[in-house]
Design an enzyme around this catalytic site. Structure first.
Site, PDB file in Angstrom:
ATOM      1  CB  CYS A  13      -0.950  -0.014   1.184  1.00 31.39           C
ATOM      2  SG  CYS A  13      -0.217  -0.546   2.743  1.00 31.39           S
ATOM      3  CG  HIS A  47      -0.904   4.121   4.413  1.00 25.36           C
ATOM      4  ND1 HIS A  47      -1.651   3.808   5.520  1.00 25.36           N
ATOM      5  CD2 HIS A  47      -0.337   2.944   4.005  1.00 25.36           C
ATOM      6  CE1 HIS A  47      -1.539   2.507   5.768  1.00 25.36           C
ATOM      7  NE2 HIS A  47      -0.754   1.965   4.864  1.00 25.36           N
TER       8      HIS A  47
END
Lengths: 329, 329
Positions: A126, A239
């Site tokens: 990710c 994130h």
């Protein structure tokens, strides 16, 4: 119209696959939901149908064209069975990412790599995907010599359980109760944990090595110098990354900003005078990678700093995999 | 035995001054607590005495030997009055830090600079102090060519109001209510805000420039190349920093670790096999700077990564100022 299987359909990434396939009107004939025995029999409603979750077995993939693996241990166990049944596997686990026989694809960066697959295409980590999307226009414009990245990673990276642990800890704290940690090694509420995944060579974590080695593979640039520090933060699902880039050629901040502004999958959110910059709160539930705080790094000749945020479950996982599936069609 | 004044005695840093002066048995004859008119008359109990808070005026400093200014706008207004009254001012605001007539001191780094003060000694920015303590042993061992730092800064950096805002937002979230932001520009609960203080030259924030210019001044190293990205995180009171250092001379990780292990004010907390690394949760309420995740940066020849955490209110502010006062005695 394709027959699609989702392996790990009841987890955070699996559930996002369902949403994204619907949103993008992916042309589906049959959608088969697979998960562990524990979830078998569960009904999930999708586009007006009630779909029953089935236990994943080696025989689960008959007639399937594309199998989306959400990640976890199911990948190593069932991916080859899916391929043998004639499916193309798009795998979100780390099992095959560095296998030279397996393409590792971010559609904005290296879409051409889907062409040489031998049954399995790997979806990158990710944090790696989010960084790669932001680096691609800079790489094309000026080349990249070195990257120093520090991450601020949401609890969704540990799946549904990670999200629930932060919720549970914060609610306990609000009631004045003791906090317990089960998913993360220490309390994550009001804390930072500078260790994601296991420790490996050189006292780097596996997550840090993923950001180095996967990025080099995606860009076909084994000599791109990258160093990473990955940190878990008490944020639910986006994130963020502080990225310092040294380019090969001298370009201006204006050129970098222009290249990012035209890039696929990127939203430039960078307006200091109006207090605009990427934040996890605003980039959650979005497919794009938000890039801001774009500025010259005065400590070297050809350096730039960026601040990037992107939804870990979407572009960091499910959206990227569905985009790969779209490339296959 | 000295007569000490605390200006801003009711704020987060002011309250910490009281604790630290008591803990360290600072030799005090009179302790005078000063604050804005709003807090005047308030009683604060300290070491068995009840001290009444007085409004700060230009006449507040008669007979005072050392005036500890907690920060904020009081510094520019009253510091010179305190000096005229014969006090030495140790100032935690940013007002005088880059003034060439004012020493900027971290006792572990440049204690000798207290000697040339002309009445005011400046206490550096919190993130700067924490980084400087960690960099000092590396600087002495191998020289420092370049630093790339990304911060993870606690809400205590915005004082008592910052701490209360995170508490209020998290409790509102736990009750399912809407969150409101007053102290920070956006919601800080479950979010990250990559902007601390105002925007300045080159689209860097003032906080980022502080980390560059103050560090260069403290080390007397105007050519030390530093680039910073400063970010607010939903943590109560310890700042963390991901620091990438390029040294002047080639040394080993073992030598770096040894130097840090022997350094004043540093606790090396770095044991991957036992899952030990600095975390804000563990470094809060401590005077030392915790350093861990010490590792070779394989992307350059002479590079190292560190992860550092230190209490923003203590070493980042009050402890450092009291240590300067101790140097004066």
């Amino acid at each position: 119209m394709s027959n699609i299987a989702i392996v790990g359909a009841t987890g955070a990434v699996g559930q996002e696959f369902l949403k994204i396939l619907a949103e993008r009107n992916f042309p589906i004939n049959e959608l088969r939901l697979l998960a562990t025995k524990r979830s078998a029999g569960k009904e999930i409603s999708w586009q007006g149908q009630n779909l029953e979750v089935q236990e994943t077995t080696h025989e689960s993939f008959k007639g399937i064209d594309i199998a989306l693996f959400a990640g976890g241990s199911g990948s190593t166990e069932y991916a080859h069975s899916a391929v043998k049944s004639g499916a193309v596997v798009i795998d979100n686990s780390s099992a095959f990412r560095l296998d030279p026989e397996v393409p590792l694809v971010v559609p904005e960066v290296n879409p051409e790599d889907v062409l040489w697959h031998k049954g399995i295409i790997a979806n990158p980590n990710c944090s790696t995907i989010i960084m790669a999307v932001a680096l691609k226009p800079i790489y094309d414009l000026a080349g990249i010599r070195r990257v120093v990245v520090s991450t601020y990673q949401a609890v969704s990276g540990a799946g549904r359980e990670g999200i629930e642990e932060l919720e549970t800890q914060v609610k306990a704290w609000s009631r004045g109760e003791e906090l317990t940690a089960n998913v993360f090694p220490y309390q994550i509420a009001f804390n930072l944990i500078p260790r994601i995944d296991v420790f490996q060579d050189g006292d780097y974590t596996k997550e840090e090595w993923k950001m180095v080695l996967e990025t080099q593979k995606i860009f076909h640039a084994p000599s791109m110098a990258i160093t990473a520090t990955t940190v878990r933060v008490p944020v639910f699902r986006s994130h963020s990354e502080s990225i310092n880039v040294e380019t090969e050629r001298l370009v201006s901040v204006a050129e970098i900003r222009e290249a990012l502004g035209k890039a696929a999958g990127v939203i430039v959110d960078d307006d200091p005078s109006n207090d605009r910059y990427p934040m996890p709160w605003l980039s959650s539930d979005k497919d794009e990678v938000y890039v801001g705080r774009i500025r010259k790094d005065f400590s070297i000749v050809q350096g730039f700093n960026l601040w990037v945020a992107g939804d870990q479950i979407r572009k960091g996982a499910a959206t990227n995999a569905v985009q790969i599936a779209e490339l296959l069609l």
